[in-house]
Design an enzyme around this catalytic site. Structure first.
Site, PDB file in Angstrom:
ATOM      1  N   ASP A  33       0.877  -1.169   0.000  1.00 48.16           N
ATOM      2  CA  ASP A  33       0.000   0.000   0.000  1.00 48.16           C
ATOM      3  C   ASP A  33       0.922   1.229   0.000  1.00 48.16           C
ATOM      4  O   ASP A  33       1.801   1.339   0.867  1.00 48.16           O
ATOM      5  CB  ASP A  33      -0.854  -0.055   1.277  1.00 48.16           C
ATOM      6  N   GLU A  83      30.020   5.827   3.415  1.00 48.88           N
ATOM      7  CA  GLU A  83      30.018   4.380   3.634  1.00 48.88           C
ATOM      8  C   GLU A  83      29.768   3.668   2.305  1.00 48.88           C
ATOM      9  O   GLU A  83      29.423   2.492   2.275  1.00 48.88           O
ATOM     10  CB  GLU A  83      29.014   3.970   4.711  1.00 48.88           C
ATOM     11  N   CYS A 115      26.397   5.915   9.006  1.00 49.67           N
ATOM     12  CA  CYS A 115      25.851   7.245   8.692  1.00 49.67           C
ATOM     13  C   CYS A 115      26.405   8.341   9.598  1.00 49.67           C
ATOM     14  O   CYS A 115      26.094   9.516   9.420  1.00 49.67           O
ATOM     15  CB  CYS A 115      24.324   7.207   8.792  1.00 49.67           C
ATOM     16  N   THR A 156      13.769   2.597   1.459  1.00 49.91           N
ATOM     17  CA  THR A 156      14.460   3.687   2.159  1.00 49.91           C
ATOM     18  C   THR A 156      15.769   4.069   1.454  1.00 49.91           C
ATOM     19  O   THR A 156      16.601   4.752   2.032  1.00 49.91           O
ATOM     20  CB  THR A 156      14.761   3.320   3.633  1.00 49.91           C
ATOM     21  N   SER A 205      17.589  -1.992  14.142  1.00 46.97           N
ATOM     22  CA  SER A 205      18.269  -0.721  13.873  1.00 46.97           C
ATOM     23  C   SER A 205      17.462   0.447  14.436  1.00 46.97           C
ATOM     24  O   SER A 205      18.034   1.440  14.885  1.00 46.97           O
ATOM     25  CB  SER A 205      18.560  -0.543  12.375  1.00 46.97           C
ATOM     26  N   HIS A 237      19.420  12.296  12.293  1.00 44.30           N
ATOM     27  CA  HIS A 237      19.709  11.440  11.145  1.00 44.30           C
ATOM     28  C   HIS A 237      18.375  10.856  10.658  1.00 44.30           C
ATOM     29  O   HIS A 237      17.565  10.392  11.459  1.00 44.30           O
ATOM     30  CB  HIS A 237      20.677  10.320  11.560  1.00 44.30           C
ATOM     31  N   LYS A 246      10.112   9.585  15.470  1.00 47.82           N
ATOM     32  CA  LYS A 246      10.274   8.543  16.504  1.00 47.82           C
ATOM     33  C   LYS A 246      11.364   8.966  17.491  1.00 47.82           C
ATOM     34  O   LYS A 246      11.220   8.805  18.702  1.00 47.82           O
ATOM     35  CB  LYS A 246      10.702   7.210  15.859  1.00 47.82           C
ATOM     36  N   ASN A 280      17.364   7.995   1.824  1.00 47.60           N
ATOM     37  CA  ASN A 280      18.484   7.938   2.761  1.00 47.60           C
ATOM     38  C   ASN A 280      19.808   8.178   2.050  1.00 47.60           C
ATOM     39  O   ASN A 280      20.214   7.394   1.194  1.00 47.60           O
ATOM     40  CB  ASN A 280      18.509   6.571   3.462  1.00 47.60           C
ATOM     41  N   SER A 312      24.821   3.304  12.387  1.00 50.85           N
ATOM     42  CA  SER A 312      24.645   1.927  12.863  1.00 50.85           C
ATOM     43  C   SER A 312      25.974   1.298  13.220  1.00 50.85           C
ATOM     44  O   SER A 312      27.019   1.639  12.668  1.00 50.85           O
ATOM     45  CB  SER A 312      23.974   1.087  11.773  1.00 50.85           C
TER      46      SER A 312
HETATM   47  N1  COA Z   1      -0.587   2.941   5.923  1.00 50.93           N
HETATM   48  C1  COA Z   1       0.088   3.701   6.817  1.00 50.93           C
HETATM   49  N2  COA Z   1       1.148   3.232   7.548  1.00 50.93           N
HETATM   50  C2  COA Z   1       1.523   1.952   7.354  1.00 50.93           C
HETATM   51  C3  COA Z   1       0.860   1.105   6.444  1.00 50.93           C
HETATM   52  C4  COA Z   1      -0.243   1.652   5.698  1.00 50.93           C
HETATM   53  N3  COA Z   1      -0.900   0.920   4.810  1.00 50.93           N
HETATM   54  N4  COA Z   1       1.476  -0.104   6.475  1.00 50.93           N
HETATM   55  C5  COA Z   1       2.468  -0.024   7.380  1.00 50.93           C
HETATM   56  N5  COA Z   1       2.506   1.216   7.918  1.00 50.93           N
HETATM   57  C6  COA Z   1       3.455   1.744   8.907  1.00 50.93           C
HETATM   58  C7  COA Z   1       3.762   0.789  10.034  1.00 50.93           C
HETATM   59  O1  COA Z   1       2.805   0.852  11.073  1.00 50.93           O
HETATM   60  C8  COA Z   1       5.132   1.299  10.464  1.00 50.93           C
HETATM   61  O2  COA Z   1       4.989   2.451  11.243  1.00 50.93           O
HETATM   62  P1  COA Z   1       5.492   2.468  12.774  1.00 50.93           P
HETATM   63  O3  COA Z   1       6.943   2.075  12.759  1.00 50.93           O
HETATM   64  O4  COA Z   1       5.291   3.889  13.182  1.00 50.93           O
HETATM   65  O5  COA Z   1       4.641   1.478  13.487  1.00 50.93           O
HETATM   66  C9  COA Z   1       5.773   1.741   9.144  1.00 50.93           C
HETATM   67  O6  COA Z   1       4.692   1.922   8.228  1.00 50.93           O
HETATM   68  C10 COA Z   1       6.722   0.722   8.555  1.00 50.93           C
HETATM   69  O7  COA Z   1       6.072  -0.508   8.529  1.00 50.93           O
HETATM   70  P2  COA Z   1       6.837  -1.855   8.876  1.00 50.93           P
HETATM   71  O8  COA Z   1       5.883  -2.966   8.791  1.00 50.93           O
HETATM   72  O9  COA Z   1       7.641  -1.687  10.134  1.00 50.93           O
HETATM   73  O10 COA Z   1       7.821  -1.861   7.619  1.00 50.93           O
HETATM   74  P3  COA Z   1       9.001  -2.827   7.241  1.00 50.93           P
HETATM   75  O11 COA Z   1       8.959  -4.109   7.971  1.00 50.93           O
HETATM   76  O12 COA Z   1       8.957  -2.878   5.758  1.00 50.93           O
HETATM   77  O13 COA Z   1      10.329  -2.075   7.731  1.00 50.93           O
HETATM   78  C11 COA Z   1      12.026  -0.439   8.037  1.00 50.93           C
HETATM   79  C12 COA Z   1      10.522  -0.677   7.824  1.00 50.93           C
HETATM   80  C13 COA Z   1      12.276   1.027   8.233  1.00 50.93           C
HETATM   81  C14 COA Z   1      12.514  -1.199   9.253  1.00 50.93           C
HETATM   82  C15 COA Z   1      12.764  -0.943   6.775  1.00 50.93           C
HETATM   83  O14 COA Z   1      12.423  -0.118   5.705  1.00 50.93           O
HETATM   84  C16 COA Z   1      14.280  -0.986   6.915  1.00 50.93           C
HETATM   85  O15 COA Z   1      14.839  -2.000   7.298  1.00 50.93           O
HETATM   86  N6  COA Z   1      14.959   0.115   6.536  1.00 50.93           N
HETATM   87  C17 COA Z   1      16.404   0.172   6.506  1.00 50.93           C
HETATM   88  C18 COA Z   1      17.040   0.364   7.872  1.00 50.93           C
HETATM   89  C19 COA Z   1      16.707   1.635   8.506  1.00 50.93           C
HETATM   90  O16 COA Z   1      16.339   2.582   7.851  1.00 50.93           O
HETATM   91  N7  COA Z   1      16.908   1.677   9.839  1.00 50.93           N
HETATM   92  C20 COA Z   1      16.642   2.850  10.644  1.00 50.93           C
HETATM   93  C21 COA Z   1      17.666   3.136  11.709  1.00 50.93           C
HETATM   94  S1  COA Z   1      19.250   3.553  11.043  1.00 50.93           S
END
Ligand code: COA
Length: 391
Positions: A33, A83, A115, A156, A205, A237, A246, A280, A312
């Site tokens: 979605d 990186e 990062c 991302t 992460s 970041h 968050k 990112n 990280s």
């Molecule tokens: N409408 C609105 N929001 C939605 C949705 C929808 N249809 N479906 C999911 N979401 C929200 C989730 O609730 C979640 O929000 P929350 O974290 O506030 O609860 C968000 O979208 C992401 O959903 P999630 O299921 O956690 O996504 P994912 O398993 O695909 O992973 C990351 C998201 C960021 C962990 C992933 O993209 C990732 O690994 N990124 C790279 C690492 C990174 O950026 N790390 C950050 C620290 S450096």
């Protein structure tokens, strides 16, 4: 070294890539979605490098306007944070030094810690300016983030470079000497030498980042830093822009505050404009946040900005600065918006081909197709050597 010397960011310039992939296009491919991308992680589109673009071409594109404005006579050091290194030995900054025709009396070095290293570069630059305030340091943070196709990190991705001139009596941001530091040995995100895409435990992460926010802030206050109420805005970041929200909520909760969403938006909302459409850019990401804040319509003179840099693995640093009166006349807002607007929209197949592209490793001559309309390009690889040229 004078105790009342002020040093900080004198000029700041952003560059990104030739191409952009929207999250609508990605969502059609992944079946997600699109609201998950737009609202859930706060991303609209991602910058994608052309075949003849990389961290060096983005870095040179970001740094060239700084040299055009200030010259290179006072710059004796280039610190390049990345990186997405292109060589295990040679610093990417040497190619930038060459493309920009900088003086031979320059030290050039590359820094790495996920990062975070853009902030290490900035802190080292401040140390050099304090040692000799007549000198300036060119700090460049440039990265192209890449996760496996179909992985949760894919949404991302992004790419950009930020070049900053660090100097005494800066025109944009005066930076404090006080920093809060935090290091913990965590495997939340890493990239072994033999992989071109990063490995990440996404949820780990996020919690490692939040733990680091707490740790860096705790040390910052123990070092005699300012109080939370002193800050008009916070640059975090931003691996994805929702992470800044968050992080700020977490900082407020750590202080025992009830979280008022309007306060969170006020603190971080103005820093997300560029990251939400670029994605990112790892080391550059927090500084893109600063660029978006400064380029926005709010008058920030005299306001204090808090910076939380996270890499990280993990290392984090919290530090602070003040926006300098008259900063608006030194901004590059039009240049930054043009860099974002000039990107050409690509379809999923084109993105996928670019994602999977790599040079043969046979040491032969391999020219890259002419794609970028930017000022510098990676012409190819010859005898294992990368060849760069002005376009
Ligand atoms: N409408 C609105 N929001 C939605 C949705 C929808 N249809 N479906 C999911 N979401 C929200 C989730 O609730 C979640 O929000 P929350 O974290 O506030 O609860 C968000 O979208 C992401 O959903 P999630 O299921 O956690 O996504 P994912 O398993 O695909 O992973 C990351 C998201 C960021 C962990 C992933 O993209 C990732 O690994 N990124 C790279 C690492 C990174 O950026 N790390 C950050 C620290 S450096």
């Amino acid at each position: 070294m004078s105790a009342d010397l002020t040093a900080g960011i004198h000029d700041l310039s952003v560059a990104t890539t030739q191409y952009v992939l929207t999250h609508e296009t990605l969502a059609r491919q992944t079946g997600a979605d699109v609201a998950k991308y737009h609202k859930g992680i706060g991303q609209q589109s991602m910058s994608v490098p052309a075949a003849d673009e990389d961290i060096v071409t983005m870095a040179a594109t970001a740094a060239a306007p700084i040299l055009a404005r200030h010259g290179s006579d006072r710059i004796r050091t280039i610190v390049f944070a990345t990186e997405t290194g292109i060589d295990q030995a040679k610093a990417a900054g040497i190619y930038v030094h060459s493309l920009l025709g900088m003086p031979s009396a320059t030290r050039v070095v590359e820094l790495k810690q996920a990062c975070y290293s853009g902030t290490a570069a900035l802190q080292f630059a401040l140390g050099l300016v304090h040692r000799d305030p007549s000198r300036q340091v060119l700090v460049i943070a440039a990265d192209s983030s890449k996760y496996e196709l179909g992985s949760s990190g894919e949404a991302t991705q992004g790419a950009a470079a930020v070049a900053m001139l660090v100097a005494a009596d800066p025109a944009l941001i005066r930076l404090d000497n006080t920093s809060g530091l935090f290091t913990a040995d965590i495997m939340d995100f890493w990239r072994p030498n033999y992989l071109t895409t990063a490995l990440v435990d996404g949820q780990e992460s996020i919690s490692a980042y939040l733990q680091a926010v707490e740790g860096a802030w705790k040390d910052y206050t123990e070092q005699g830093g300012r109080s939370l109420a002193d800050f008009g805005a916070f640059c975090y970041h931003q691996p994805f822009t929702k992470m800044a929200y968050k992080a700020h909520r977490h900082l407020l909760q750590y202080h025992g505050h009830d979280v008022d969403e309007a306060d969170v938006v006020r603190a971080v909302g103005r820093t997300t404009g560029y990251n939400s459409v670029i994605g990112n850019s790892y080391t550059a990401s927090m500084y893109l946040g600063l660029a978006a804040l400064l380029d926005g319509s709010d008058e920030l003179t005299g306001q204090s900005v808090g910076f939380l840099s996270y890499g990280s693995g993990s290392v984090a640093e919290f530090f602070a600065g003040d926006v300098v009166p008259g900063y608006r006349t030194h901004l590059r807002t039009d240049q930054h918006r043009a860099a974002i607007d000039r990107r050409a929209d690509i379809d999923y197949a084109t993105y996928r081909a670019l994602h999977q592209r790599s040079f043969p490793t046979d040491g032969g001559d391999h020219a890259t197709p002419r794609e970028t309309t930017g000022p510098y390009r990676l012409a190819g690889l010859s005898g294992h050597k990368r060849i760069y040229e002005p376009r």
